[in-house]
Design a protein around this motif. Sequence first.
Motif, PDB file in Angstrom:
ATOM      1  N   ASN A   1      60.645   5.782  94.831  1.00 35.40           N
ATOM      2  CA  ASN A   1      60.776   5.080  93.556  1.00 35.40           C
ATOM      3  C   ASN A   1      61.577   3.811  93.734  1.00 35.40           C
ATOM      4  OD1 ASN A   1      59.636   6.933  91.305  1.00 35.40           O
ATOM      5  ND2 ASN A   1      60.752   8.298  92.674  1.00 35.40           N
ATOM      6  N   PRO A   2      61.171   2.696  93.072  1.00 33.68           N
ATOM      7  CA  PRO A   2      59.974   2.544  92.263  1.00 33.68           C
ATOM      8  C   PRO A   2      58.739   2.981  93.058  1.00 33.68           C
ATOM      9  CG  PRO A   2      61.363   0.610  92.048  1.00 33.68           C
ATOM     10  CD  PRO A   2      61.942   1.434  93.153  1.00 33.68           C
ATOM     11  N   LYS A   3      57.763   3.569  92.356  1.00 29.02           N
ATOM     12  CA  LYS A   3      56.624   4.160  93.052  1.00 29.02           C
ATOM     13  C   LYS A   3      55.936   3.109  93.902  1.00 29.02           C
ATOM     14  CE  LYS A   3      53.344   3.705  89.200  1.00 29.02           C
ATOM     15  NZ  LYS A   3      52.464   4.448  88.276  1.00 29.02           N
ATOM     16  N   MET A   4      55.669   3.489  95.135  1.00 31.27           N
ATOM     17  CA  MET A   4      55.129   2.536  96.107  1.00 31.27           C
ATOM     18  C   MET A   4      54.761   3.295  97.376  1.00 31.27           C
ATOM     19  SD  MET A   4      54.407  -0.635  97.041  1.00 31.27           S
ATOM     20  CE  MET A   4      55.091  -1.556  95.662  1.00 31.27           C
ATOM     21  N   VAL A   5      53.618   3.021  97.931  1.00 29.43           N
ATOM     22  CA  VAL A   5      53.179   3.487  99.247  1.00 29.43           C
ATOM     23  C   VAL A   5      52.775   4.964  99.252  1.00 29.43           C
ATOM     24  CG1 VAL A   5      53.755   3.730 101.705  1.00 29.43           C
ATOM     25  CG2 VAL A   5      54.626   1.772 100.409  1.00 29.43           C
ATOM     26  N   VAL A   6      53.645   5.862  98.777  1.00 25.35           N
ATOM     27  CA  VAL A   6      53.400   7.300  98.884  1.00 25.35           C
ATOM     28  C   VAL A   6      52.968   7.842  97.530  1.00 25.35           C
ATOM     29  CG1 VAL A   6      54.353   9.521  99.575  1.00 25.35           C
ATOM     30  CG2 VAL A   6      55.182   7.421 100.653  1.00 25.35           C
ATOM     31  N   GLY A   7      51.744   8.345  97.450  1.00 21.40           N
ATOM     32  CA  GLY A   7      51.235   8.890  96.197  1.00 21.40           C
ATOM     33  C   GLY A   7      51.865  10.217  95.861  1.00 21.40           C
ATOM     34  N   GLY A   8      51.797  10.590  94.608  1.00 19.87           N
ATOM     35  CA  GLY A   8      52.373  11.839  94.134  1.00 19.87           C
ATOM     36  C   GLY A   8      51.432  13.002  94.333  1.00 19.87           C
ATOM     37  N   PRO A   9      51.876  14.208  93.942  1.00 20.58           N
ATOM     38  CA  PRO A   9      53.198  14.537  93.418  1.00 20.58           C
ATOM     39  C   PRO A   9      54.255  14.661  94.517  1.00 20.58           C
ATOM     40  CG  PRO A   9      51.833  16.488  93.482  1.00 20.58           C
ATOM     41  CD  PRO A   9      50.945  15.345  93.893  1.00 20.58           C
ATOM     42  N   SER A  10      55.499  14.550  94.096  1.00 16.92           N
ATOM     43  CA  SER A  10      56.603  14.594  95.037  1.00 16.92           C
ATOM     44  C   SER A  10      56.751  15.973  95.659  1.00 16.92           C
ATOM     45  CB  SER A  10      57.890  14.209  94.313  1.00 16.92           C
ATOM     46  OG  SER A  10      58.940  13.995  95.226  1.00 16.92           O
ATOM     47  N   LYS A  11      57.397  15.997  96.801  1.00 16.88           N
ATOM     48  CA  LYS A  11      57.578  17.238  97.557  1.00 16.88           C
ATOM     49  C   LYS A  11      58.927  17.889  97.223  1.00 16.88           C
ATOM     50  CE  LYS A  11      53.997  15.312  99.392  1.00 16.88           C
ATOM     51  NZ  LYS A  11      54.179  13.983  98.810  1.00 16.88           N
ATOM     52  N   PRO A  12      59.058  19.191  97.472  1.00 26.00           N
ATOM     53  CA  PRO A  12      60.324  19.885  97.179  1.00 26.00           C
ATOM     54  C   PRO A  12      61.509  19.214  97.864  1.00 26.00           C
ATOM     55  CG  PRO A  12      58.599  21.472  97.647  1.00 26.00           C
ATOM     56  CD  PRO A  12      58.007  20.119  97.939  1.00 26.00           C
ATOM     57  N   ALA A  13      62.612  19.111  97.123  1.00 26.61           N
ATOM     58  CA  ALA A  13      63.871  18.461  97.530  1.00 26.61           C
ATOM     59  C   ALA A  13      63.794  16.955  97.377  1.00 26.61           C
ATOM     60  CB  ALA A  13      64.291  18.825  98.953  1.00 26.61           C
ATOM     61  N   TRP A  14      62.612  16.401  97.332  1.00 34.16           N
ATOM     62  CA  TRP A  14      62.464  14.976  97.073  1.00 34.16           C
ATOM     63  C   TRP A  14      62.328  14.761  95.555  1.00 34.16           C
ATOM     64  CZ3 TRP A  14      62.599  16.626 101.766  1.00 34.16           C
ATOM     65  CH2 TRP A  14      62.848  15.752 102.824  1.00 34.16           C
ATOM     66  N   GLY A  15      61.370  15.415  94.942  1.00 36.71           N
ATOM     67  CA  GLY A  15      61.195  15.264  93.500  1.00 36.71           C
ATOM     68  C   GLY A  15      62.403  15.695  92.696  1.00 36.71           C
ATOM     69  N   ASP A  16      63.200  16.606  93.237  1.00 40.30           N
ATOM     70  CA  ASP A  16      64.338  17.150  92.488  1.00 40.30           C
ATOM     71  C   ASP A  16      65.507  16.181  92.397  1.00 40.30           C
ATOM     72  OD1 ASP A  16      63.329  20.081  92.150  1.00 40.30           O
ATOM     73  OD2 ASP A  16      62.919  19.514  94.219  1.00 40.30           O
ATOM     74  N   ALA A  17      65.402  15.051  93.070  1.00 43.17           N
ATOM     75  CA  ALA A  17      66.358  13.961  92.826  1.00 43.17           C
ATOM     76  C   ALA A  17      66.310  13.523  91.373  1.00 43.17           C
ATOM     77  CB  ALA A  17      66.044  12.777  93.732  1.00 43.17           C
ATOM     78  N   THR A  18      65.195  13.783  90.697  1.00 39.81           N
ATOM     79  CA  THR A  18      65.058  13.470  89.278  1.00 39.81           C
ATOM     80  C   THR A  18      66.195  14.083  88.470  1.00 39.81           C
ATOM     81  OG1 THR A  18      62.661  13.489  89.608  1.00 39.81           O
ATOM     82  CG2 THR A  18      63.447  13.560  87.328  1.00 39.81           C
ATOM     83  N   LEU A  19      66.684  15.238  88.897  1.00 38.98           N
ATOM     84  CA  LEU A  19      67.806  15.905  88.221  1.00 38.98           C
ATOM     85  C   LEU A  19      69.117  15.745  88.975  1.00 38.98           C
ATOM     86  CD1 LEU A  19      65.096  17.941  87.727  1.00 38.98           C
ATOM     87  CD2 LEU A  19      66.756  18.823  86.093  1.00 38.98           C
ATOM     88  N   ILE A  20      69.057  15.819  90.289  1.00 39.34           N
ATOM     89  CA  ILE A  20      70.286  15.827  91.086  1.00 39.34           C
ATOM     90  C   ILE A  20      71.030  14.504  90.974  1.00 39.34           C
ATOM     91  CG2 ILE A  20      71.206  16.032  93.429  1.00 39.34           C
ATOM     92  CD1 ILE A  20      68.781  17.909  94.006  1.00 39.34           C
ATOM     93  N   VAL A  21      70.304  13.392  90.990  1.00 38.94           N
ATOM     94  CA  VAL A  21      70.961  12.080  90.920  1.00 38.94           C
ATOM     95  C   VAL A  21      71.696  11.894  89.596  1.00 38.94           C
ATOM     96  CG1 VAL A  21      70.540   9.596  90.785  1.00 38.94           C
ATOM     97  CG2 VAL A  21      69.577  10.922  92.673  1.00 38.94           C
TER      98      VAL A  21
END
Length: 770
Positions: free
Chosen positions: A420-440
């Motif tokens: 993010n910003p979304k670029m190069v790697v298409g979704g959906p996010s992988k475990p431990a990566w997508g969860d930055a949505t909450l952890i950050v």
Amino acid sequence: MESRLDWDGWNYGRASSLDAGSQRFSVKNNLVKARIYATGLGDYVLKINNQKVGDQLLAPGWTDYLKKVYYQTYDVTSLLKSGENQLDAFLGNGWWSGGLGWGGGFHRYSQGPLRLLCQLELTYADGSTEVIASNKDWKIRLSPVIYDAMYHGEHYDARLEAKGTDADGWVTPVVLNDAQNPTTLFGPNKDPNVGEKADIFDMKKMEVVAQEAPPIRVTETKKAVTVTEPKPGHFVFDFGQNMAGIVHLSIPKATYSQEVVLHFAELLHEDGTVAQENLRSAKSTDRYICKSNGEAEEWEPMFLYHGFRYVEVVGFPGKPTVENVIAKVIHTDFQPIGEFSASEEILNKIYSNAKWTLKSNALSIPTDCPQRDERLGWMGDAQIFVASSCYLMDINSFWAKYARDIADSQHPSGYVYDVNPKMVVGGPSKPAWGDATLIVPWTTYEFFGDKRILEKNYESMKAWVEYMNTHTSTKKAGIYYFSDPDEKWFGYGDWVPVVASPGKPIGGAYQIYSNTLLAKAAHVLGKTKEAETYAALAKQYTTKYNELYFKDNNYEGKTQAANLMPLSFGIVPEKLKPVIAKNVADDVKAHQDHLTTGFIASQQILPRLTDYGYNDLAYKVATQKTYPSWGYMAENGATTMWELWNSDKERPEGMNSRNHFAYGSVIEWYFRYLAGVEPIEPGFKTFRISPKPPKGLNRVNFSYQSLYGPIVSNWERKDGKLILNVTVPPNTVADLELPLQAGQSASLEGKKLKKGVSKLQPGSYQILIQ
């Protein structure tokens, strides 16, 4: 925040990617205030009367340009004079259209043209005002920057500098307010990632908002520690430190049309020339063409940065000295707030490496690396390092901005992207990566106490959790897991470990953790029913996780990482926690007191060992100097964190960065355990001081500039005693938990302290343990 800028002012040049714009205007007497509001697609640099406006670099910064772009505000009163003045703007590709990603940088928001939105407001003593805005009255021309790309370099032909005449190639710009263009965020092909379609950039849908985080600036300069000439005419400058930045080139006596070439690298070949193999397709080469004969010339790039320790200079007129090529360190200009030092020098080296890696990878967004053809906002790296960064820097607004980047880029279905910003790697996010949505956002809230980051991102956090909770795999197995269509790959796993662990359980572990964090966020925001719902779901998934993945007193895989994740996320049943912790400790001992973990579990291993009574073992792991360890990097020349535990032994080309901050997460243990300081209430309104001195370490000094004032936790062994000095700032309370061993006692100002927790009010204290 509503824009101060007029949409009718978006200027752009010809179909080239590099332009300069200019506007002449008059200023009346008695000017009292002048401000410029400006932004661009991509980067811009402003000058008034040939003096640079502001000290920001790479403005307006990187955002999801499909959703928003920031504008900057500058006070330029001192740059103006009565009578005629001139405002110049230089535009470069930046992140907008220079090309990003591996394989040649085909990923971009646009191939041009570049655009500027600028408004100068003049206020006079009599209260009258004037506005000079970007519009069709400006003039534009091709600039001396004949090429710029974030990865490849900037080329500047000084011979093309404007002479200030109307006959010097100036033409009228086109005003552009409602353009659309297809993007190639995920590559130049129609559908390189399953389920991803090319986004359309639409200027009418893009917001222009005030910049929220600190700008990128030069924060320090460095001279080379050595200059060598490994080949005739090839001069290699070693700055002694891996960094992100640019260099300032000074040529005492120029030669007309002479091209000076600068190659940037982290490494050297055996013959002493720079080694760029690990940069992959990134050329990382700047070029400057001289404009005069025998005169002094100076130059530095405007529209990019490099990751480097070494610069090889070719074509320099004469023999350069350390004064001729000066490194400028650049990053988002957050201020230091945490300091740490210890009696064990290897800890100090690792601490320095982590700090430098943070500075190298915080340029508008948290990147994975600053040097090769990537430099993307990978979420796994971000969530692993966020707590360490919050101890180091006043970084609240930086992470708040990144949390909005995640939300802005989020797919309508609720999934988020790895980058993010979304670029190069298409979704959906992988475990431990997508969860930055909450952890950050949650971690940032814990450290700085500003719940707006939860308020603004709660719906985004919830959407990602709901995506996992309603996913096909959750309905099928009772718990989430990521998989490819053939169910042979389950995500990145514990990325680049020494010993691999099963990837499938990681999805469920992070699903539980994210549900838990969402429940906590809901509670903070007064969403009681939702807090109860997600807490109950976390409990439900915990039961299922143990049913599926726990067997024979181990979690599936039996590796350090396989046992650490459930232990860290509260998944292990209470009575089994000592068993699982012992499994981890035994495995560490079986590897001669070394870890075997990758990106994710390396953050967890030292804290969990300390939590469950293995603090001395944690210290052994932390201070190892043989592979694999943090000390191994430092002992083998690292001045920043490596991407791989054995970056020195792996082939240099390919995936092998020497400046990756994921493994820098180790320093969270320094602060939270060795110094023993951590927040209890968000923002350190109440906090814990509970140092854990291991055998073999004689001193730790720690200070942290909290919102309330400095927190200090210093301890030292002396004459068989442990002396602890602490400071509690005003309007806070500290819970003091002393590291008392059997037979030891503690006293404060001559009064004996009881075992357990002591409440310390604001003030400075010395505690004696003997």
